[in-house]
Write a protein that holds these residues in place. Sequence first.
Motif, PDB file in Angstrom:
ATOM      1  N   LYS A  49       0.833  -1.206   0.000  1.00 11.24           N
ATOM      2  CA  LYS A  49       0.000   0.000   0.000  1.00 11.24           C
ATOM      3  C   LYS A  49       0.864   1.251   0.000  1.00 11.24           C
ATOM      4  N   ALA A  50       1.905   1.272   0.823  1.00 11.56           N
ATOM      5  CA  ALA A  50       2.786   2.441   0.887  1.00 11.56           C
ATOM      6  C   ALA A  50       3.513   2.635  -0.441  1.00 11.56           C
ATOM      7  N   ALA A  51       4.000   1.558  -1.038  1.00 14.93           N
ATOM      8  CA  ALA A  51       4.743   1.662  -2.293  1.00 14.93           C
ATOM      9  C   ALA A  51       3.862   2.197  -3.417  1.00 14.93           C
ATOM     10  N   ALA A  52       2.598   1.845  -3.390  1.00 13.73           N
ATOM     11  CA  ALA A  52       1.686   2.271  -4.460  1.00 13.73           C
ATOM     12  C   ALA A  52       1.519   3.776  -4.525  1.00 13.73           C
ATOM     13  N   ASP A  53       1.815   4.464  -3.433  1.00  9.67           N
ATOM     14  CA  ASP A  53       1.628   5.923  -3.369  1.00  9.67           C
ATOM     15  C   ASP A  53       2.909   6.698  -3.667  1.00  9.67           C
ATOM     16  N   LEU A  54       3.956   6.017  -4.152  1.00 10.82           N
ATOM     17  CA  LEU A  54       5.263   6.666  -4.270  1.00 10.82           C
ATOM     18  C   LEU A  54       5.744   6.791  -5.709  1.00 10.82           C
ATOM     19  N   ASP A  55       4.818   6.948  -6.624  1.00 10.11           N
ATOM     20  CA  ASP A  55       5.117   7.309  -8.016  1.00 10.11           C
ATOM     21  C   ASP A  55       6.120   6.382  -8.683  1.00 10.11           C
ATOM     22  N   GLY A  56       6.056   5.108  -8.346  1.00  6.58           N
ATOM     23  CA  GLY A  56       6.902   4.134  -9.015  1.00  6.58           C
ATOM     24  C   GLY A  56       8.330   4.054  -8.512  1.00  6.58           C
ATOM     25  N   HIS A  57       8.667   4.820  -7.470  1.00  5.45           N
ATOM     26  CA  HIS A  57      10.037   4.802  -6.951  1.00  5.45           C
ATOM     27  C   HIS A  57      10.284   3.659  -5.974  1.00  5.45           C
ATOM     28  N   ALA A  58       9.212   3.057  -5.441  1.00  6.84           N
ATOM     29  CA  ALA A  58       9.370   2.000  -4.444  1.00  6.84           C
ATOM     30  C   ALA A  58       8.803   0.683  -4.966  1.00  6.84           C
ATOM     31  N   GLU A  59       9.526  -0.398  -4.686  1.00 15.85           N
ATOM     32  CA  GLU A  59       9.050  -1.742  -4.991  1.00 15.85           C
ATOM     33  C   GLU A  59       8.830  -2.477  -3.681  1.00 15.85           C
ATOM     34  N   ALA A  60       7.599  -2.897  -3.415  1.00 20.28           N
ATOM     35  CA  ALA A  60       7.286  -3.623  -2.189  1.00 20.28           C
ATOM     36  C   ALA A  60       7.826  -5.041  -2.279  1.00 20.28           C
ATOM     37  N   VAL A  61       8.576  -5.441  -1.264  1.00 22.68           N
ATOM     38  CA  VAL A  61       9.172  -6.777  -1.228  1.00 22.68           C
ATOM     39  C   VAL A  61       9.084  -7.315   0.194  1.00 22.68           C
ATOM     40  N   SER A  62       9.382  -8.581   0.358  1.00 22.97           N
ATOM     41  CA  SER A  62       9.478  -9.157   1.696  1.00 22.97           C
ATOM     42  C   SER A  62      10.780  -8.708   2.355  1.00 22.97           C
ATOM     43  N   ILE A  63      10.854  -8.856   3.660  1.00 16.80           N
ATOM     44  CA  ILE A  63      12.105  -8.523   4.343  1.00 16.80           C
ATOM     45  C   ILE A  63      13.228  -9.434   3.865  1.00 16.80           C
ATOM     46  N   ASP A  64      12.933 -10.723   3.637  1.00 14.83           N
ATOM     47  CA  ASP A  64      13.940 -11.638   3.093  1.00 14.83           C
ATOM     48  C   ASP A  64      14.505 -11.102   1.782  1.00 14.83           C
ATOM     49  N   ALA A  65      13.624 -10.665   0.896  1.00 13.54           N
ATOM     50  CA  ALA A  65      14.068 -10.164  -0.408  1.00 13.54           C
ATOM     51  C   ALA A  65      14.869  -8.882  -0.254  1.00 13.54           C
ATOM     52  N   ALA A  66      14.455  -8.017   0.663  1.00 16.75           N
ATOM     53  CA  ALA A  66      15.191  -6.777   0.884  1.00 16.75           C
ATOM     54  C   ALA A  66      16.614  -7.068   1.345  1.00 16.75           C
ATOM     55  N   VAL A  67      16.758  -8.006   2.278  1.00 16.49           N
ATOM     56  CA  VAL A  67      18.091  -8.354   2.784  1.00 16.49           C
ATOM     57  C   VAL A  67      18.932  -8.971   1.674  1.00 16.49           C
ATOM     58  N   ASP A  68      18.327  -9.813   0.854  1.00 14.97           N
ATOM     59  CA  ASP A  68      19.080 -10.476  -0.206  1.00 14.97           C
ATOM     60  C   ASP A  68      19.475  -9.519  -1.335  1.00 14.97           C
ATOM     61  N   ARG A  69      18.587  -8.600  -1.692  1.00 12.46           N
ATOM     62  CA  ARG A  69      18.810  -7.780  -2.885  1.00 12.46           C
ATOM     63  C   ARG A  69      19.514  -6.457  -2.623  1.00 12.46           C
ATOM     64  N   ALA A  70      19.309  -5.870  -1.451  1.00 16.08           N
ATOM     65  CA  ALA A  70      19.850  -4.529  -1.190  1.00 16.08           C
ATOM     66  C   ALA A  70      21.231  -4.624  -0.553  1.00 16.08           C
ATOM     67  N   ASP A  71      22.082  -3.654  -0.872  1.00 19.43           N
ATOM     68  CA  ASP A  71      23.349  -3.551  -0.158  1.00 19.43           C
ATOM     69  C   ASP A  71      23.383  -2.344   0.769  1.00 19.43           C
ATOM     70  N   VAL A  72      22.296  -1.561   0.784  1.00 21.10           N
ATOM     71  CA  VAL A  72      22.114  -0.496   1.770  1.00 21.10           C
ATOM     72  C   VAL A  72      20.735  -0.706   2.396  1.00 21.10           C
ATOM     73  N   LEU A  73      20.712  -0.993   3.691  1.00 21.25           N
ATOM     74  CA  LEU A  73      19.463  -1.281   4.400  1.00 21.25           C
ATOM     75  C   LEU A  73      19.199  -0.197   5.433  1.00 21.25           C
ATOM     76  N   VAL A  74      18.128   0.558   5.238  1.00 24.38           N
ATOM     77  CA  VAL A  74      17.690   1.535   6.234  1.00 24.38           C
ATOM     78  C   VAL A  74      16.682   0.813   7.119  1.00 24.38           C
ATOM     79  N   VAL A  75      17.083   0.503   8.343  1.00 28.16           N
ATOM     80  CA  VAL A  75      16.261  -0.341   9.223  1.00 28.16           C
ATOM     81  C   VAL A  75      15.475   0.567  10.163  1.00 28.16           C
ATOM     82  N   ALA A  76      14.270   0.927   9.739  1.00 29.52           N
ATOM     83  CA  ALA A  76      13.434   1.876  10.476  1.00 29.52           C
ATOM     84  C   ALA A  76      12.536   1.114  11.450  1.00 29.52           C
ATOM     85  N   LEU A  77      13.179   0.514  12.447  1.00 34.27           N
ATOM     86  CA  LEU A  77      12.496  -0.310  13.444  1.00 34.27           C
ATOM     87  C   LEU A  77      12.908   0.133  14.845  1.00 34.27           C
TER      88      LEU A  77
END
Length: 217
Positions: A43-71
């Motif tokens: 839902k959040a990604a849908a409002d961001l003009d195509g700049h965000a791709e919604a993924v699982s946390i597993d996929a984020a950890v596997d694919r990204a090399d910069v992780l902003v952990v907002a927890l």
Amino acid sequence: MTVSDHTVAIIGTGNIGGRLAANFAAGGQDFLLADRDQDAARKAAADLDGHAEAVSIDAAVDRADVLVVALWLDAFEELITAYGGRLAGKVIVDPSNAIGPDGSGGYRKTIGAQESSGQILAGRLPPGARLVKAFGTLSAPTLTAAARREPDRAVQFYAADDAAAGDVVAGLIRAGGYEPVRVGGLDQSIRIEMFGDLHEVGGLGRAVTKSEALAAL
């Protein structure tokens, strides 16, 4: 290397993660967006003009090399425990503030008065993971309100032991509509966490310009 050379992910779509996502998108930064609630991420990604791709946390950890952990700190620690060595080689960005209700309508630190959540988390990451403290120095409303302020942009402070990792995060800070100012290494994280002298709350009291920030250092 610049931030454009990296795959960036935000983990967490709450008060801070959601605002960072909006700021990054407004600055043209593409990123992955993950949350334990994958419907919230979509839902959040849908409002961001195509700049965000919604993924699982597993996929984020596997694919990204910069992780902003907002927890929150405890959830951040759980993520480190869960993913362990899979975080090696990545830049881990920590906006956390270790706070909780004080019983009187305010907040208190949930760690020792002289402890920093940035240093605690850095000590728990696997070898090769590089932590940068950033994006936690302004309250959530200010994080939105002060972005892309002109003519003098407001500052986001950051702390990093690794200069290259710090430079990548400085690029993210600029994409988010702020001017980056490094306060030093991770031993200075406490200054930019809540109740530190450079934090909006209990410190500077507001978002500041670069000249004001440098004077405060």
